[in-house]
Write a protein that holds these residues in place. Structure first.
Motif, PDB file in Angstrom:
ATOM      1  N   PHE A 168      -5.945  -7.429 -31.319  1.00 49.81           N
ATOM      2  CA  PHE A 168      -4.509  -7.656 -31.348  1.00 49.81           C
ATOM      3  C   PHE A 168      -4.169  -8.482 -32.579  1.00 49.81           C
ATOM      4  CE2 PHE A 168      -6.527 -10.816 -28.687  1.00 49.81           C
ATOM      5  CZ  PHE A 168      -5.982 -12.018 -29.112  1.00 49.81           C
ATOM      6  N   ASN A 169      -2.923  -8.474 -32.922  1.00 55.34           N
ATOM      7  CA  ASN A 169      -2.408  -9.184 -34.072  1.00 55.34           C
ATOM      8  C   ASN A 169      -2.777 -10.670 -33.961  1.00 55.34           C
ATOM      9  OD1 ASN A 169      -0.651 -10.664 -35.776  1.00 55.34           O
ATOM     10  ND2 ASN A 169       0.765  -8.930 -35.859  1.00 55.34           N
ATOM     11  N   LYS A 170      -3.390 -11.227 -34.986  1.00 57.65           N
ATOM     12  CA  LYS A 170      -3.837 -12.625 -34.940  1.00 57.65           C
ATOM     13  C   LYS A 170      -2.683 -13.615 -34.840  1.00 57.65           C
ATOM     14  CE  LYS A 170      -4.233 -13.002 -39.945  1.00 57.65           C
ATOM     15  NZ  LYS A 170      -5.133 -13.232 -41.048  1.00 57.65           N
ATOM     16  N   HIS A 171      -1.465 -13.168 -35.040  1.00 52.10           N
ATOM     17  CA  HIS A 171      -0.302 -14.045 -34.923  1.00 52.10           C
ATOM     18  C   HIS A 171       0.220 -14.120 -33.489  1.00 52.10           C
ATOM     19  CE1 HIS A 171      -0.196 -14.472 -39.249  1.00 52.10           C
ATOM     20  NE2 HIS A 171      -0.260 -13.152 -39.351  1.00 52.10           N
TER      21      HIS A 171
END
Length: 173
Positions: free
Chosen positions: A159-162
């Motif tokens: 998933f998006n690291k943000h």
């Protein structure tokens, strides 16, 4: 679809639990077992906790490591027992490899409880609106047990690291 060598048990629960068919190979009893299932009617209260305890005891009698050992729970999901008690009772069986699927019966079934039982029990969650669909959903649940798509599947979620990871639906953290 069940074979003569497949083991089945049938437990009903209202205010109390009753084992209609103790854990046994189907053998020549298939027609009788189907008859018993078709005669089940809702009547009285719902003591899911006692029903599950009896179901797990029957499942334990025929437990076979490496095989599918699953309880299919059909209920509206309403019981006065705290969910923590269900999880505490279910966990030792689940740890041994005994699974639990849950089928919510009716339009207003207890989604929260049945989702927890199925998720923590390593099973499936289903729903049936009324008695007319009961046979179909039961066959669907049995088919999932008889014809699994995969075993010991590992899934990697990227998933998006943000984003902050909080929960993967269907699996405890």
């Amino acid at each position: 679809s069940l074979r003569k060598v497949d083991v089945i048990s049938l437990t009903i629960f209202e205010d109390f639990e009753t084992v209609l068919v103790p854990a046994q190979a189907i053998g020549e009893n298939k027609a009788l077992i189907v008859q018993l299932i078709e005669r089940i009617e809702a009547d009285g209260g719902t003591n899911i906790f006692k029903g599950m305890q009896a179901g797990y005891k029957e499942l334990q009698k025929s437990f076979k490591a490496g095989s599918t050992n699953r309880m299919i729970l059909l209920t509206d999901g309403y019981d006065g027992t705290p969910i923590e008690d269900f999880i505490k009772m279910q966990t030792p069986y689940t740890d041994k490899g005994m699974e639990c699927s849950a089928v919510g019966v009716g339009e207003d079934y207890n989604v929260a409880l049945l989702t927890q039982l199925a998720t923590r029990g390593g099973g499936l969650l289903g729903h049936v609106g009324d008695a007319r669909g009961m046979r179909d959903v039961f066959v669907e649940q049995l088919s999932a047990v008889l014809y699994p798509v995969a075993k010991n599947l590992e899934v990697e979620v990227l998933f998006n690291k943000h984003l902050e990871y909080k929960q993967l639906l269907g699996f405890p953290i």
